[in-house]
Scaffold this motif. Structure first.
Motif, PDB file in Angstrom:
ATOM      1  N   UNK A   1     -38.190  -9.539 -39.805  1.00 19.87           N
ATOM      2  CA  UNK A   1     -37.386 -11.024 -39.810  1.00 19.87           C
ATOM      3  C   UNK A   1     -38.240 -11.840 -38.803  1.00 19.87           C
ATOM      4  N   UNK A   2     -38.717 -13.213 -39.309  1.00 17.17           N
ATOM      5  CA  UNK A   2     -39.321 -13.980 -38.347  1.00 17.17           C
ATOM      6  C   UNK A   2     -38.369 -14.270 -37.205  1.00 17.17           C
ATOM      7  N   UNK A   3     -38.948 -14.749 -36.221  1.00 13.44           N
ATOM      8  CA  UNK A   3     -38.072 -15.105 -34.885  1.00 13.44           C
ATOM      9  C   UNK A   3     -37.183 -16.095 -35.378  1.00 13.44           C
ATOM     10  N   UNK A   4     -35.800 -15.896 -34.601  1.00 15.47           N
ATOM     11  CA  UNK A   4     -34.878 -16.942 -34.739  1.00 15.47           C
ATOM     12  C   UNK A   4     -34.190 -16.896 -33.336  1.00 15.47           C
ATOM     13  N   UNK A   5     -34.057 -18.287 -32.874  1.00 18.99           N
ATOM     14  CA  UNK A   5     -33.268 -18.125 -31.384  1.00 18.99           C
ATOM     15  C   UNK A   5     -31.994 -18.956 -31.669  1.00 18.99           C
ATOM     16  N   UNK A  65     -24.302 -13.663 -42.305  1.00 21.00           N
ATOM     17  CA  UNK A  65     -25.229 -13.058 -43.266  1.00 21.00           C
ATOM     18  C   UNK A  65     -25.624 -11.547 -42.976  1.00 21.00           C
ATOM     19  N   UNK A  66     -25.079 -10.665 -43.761  1.00 22.45           N
ATOM     20  CA  UNK A  66     -25.437  -9.322 -43.345  1.00 22.45           C
ATOM     21  C   UNK A  66     -26.683  -8.998 -43.616  1.00 22.45           C
ATOM     22  N   UNK A  67     -27.371  -8.023 -42.952  1.00 24.89           N
ATOM     23  CA  UNK A  67     -28.750  -7.500 -43.422  1.00 24.89           C
ATOM     24  C   UNK A  67     -28.926  -6.467 -44.221  1.00 24.89           C
ATOM     25  N   UNK A  93     -33.355 -12.829 -46.979  1.00 21.85           N
ATOM     26  CA  UNK A  93     -34.547 -12.737 -46.218  1.00 21.85           C
ATOM     27  C   UNK A  93     -34.621 -13.827 -45.440  1.00 21.85           C
ATOM     28  N   UNK A  94     -35.607 -13.902 -44.417  1.00 22.02           N
ATOM     29  CA  UNK A  94     -36.034 -15.067 -43.519  1.00 22.02           C
ATOM     30  C   UNK A  94     -37.511 -15.387 -43.724  1.00 22.02           C
ATOM     31  N   UNK A  95     -37.875 -16.612 -44.307  1.00 16.41           N
ATOM     32  CA  UNK A  95     -39.141 -16.918 -44.082  1.00 16.41           C
ATOM     33  C   UNK A  95     -39.254 -18.372 -44.121  1.00 16.41           C
TER      34      UNK A  95
END
Length: 177
Positions: A1-5, A65-67, A93-95
């Motif tokens: 996963x791309x980084x989220x904060x 959101x469950x992985x 997915x995260x992009x």
């Protein structure tokens, strides 16, 4: 996963099986993430439908959101109490700062008293034919419906009002810092 904060703003895109964008949410706020779930906050978010119609959310909500699960859960703080809306969907997915998932039509609406209603069965049956859902997808969809029904019989934290209220209070405190 791309980084989220925490407090990053992200888009959310729901697609149909054929890859067409079905619905989009602007500026959802990342609240927390762990190995199981990504939690977003929706406050006054603009939603765009596939036909171009735009509308704004009426009430604040927490979105889980469950992985690894084939559903996501929106916990809505309504005047008459907390309701939940479960989207039967692919894991996300995260992009490109966007949460993306495939919406598989069926939804479960859970009312404040814990009763629920399965929605959009006709749409699911129509789309499983027109989009040629695989046997695996159909099995995952029904498996997810059964899992959610079980979780509603013996509520897990994601369906407990106290858990949602505690998260909301934590979010409000962090937001004011």
């Amino acid at each position: 996963m791309n980084s989220v904060k925490p407090f990053d703003k992200v888009l959310v895109h729901a697609y149909k099986q054929n890859g067409s964008l079905y619905r989009s949410w602007e500026k959802a706020i990342v609240f927390k993430e762990d190995e199981e779930v990504l939690i977003l906050i929706n406050e006054d978010v603009v939603i765009t439908e596939f036909n171009g119609r735009k509308w704004r959310t009426n009430e604040p909500a927490i979105w889980f959101f469950f992985k690894k699960e084939w559903y996501n859960i929106i916990c809505m703080f309504k005047e008459q109490g907390i309701n939940y809306y479960c989207n039967i969907a692919s894991p996300y997915i995260f992009e490109s700062k966007t949460i993306k998932y495939i919406d598989y039509d069926l939804d479960i609406k859970v009312f404040n008293d814990g009763s629920y209603k399965i929605l959009d069965l006709k749409e699911f049956n129509r789309n499983r034919i027109s989009y040629s859902y695989s046997r695996t997808v159909i099995e995952k969809v029904w498996e997810s419906v059964d899992k959610l029904k079980e979780k509603l019989k013996k509520p897990t934290k994601y369906f407990l009002h106290e858990f949602a209220q505690d998260l909301w209070e934590e979010y409000k405190k962090m937001k004011t810092k």
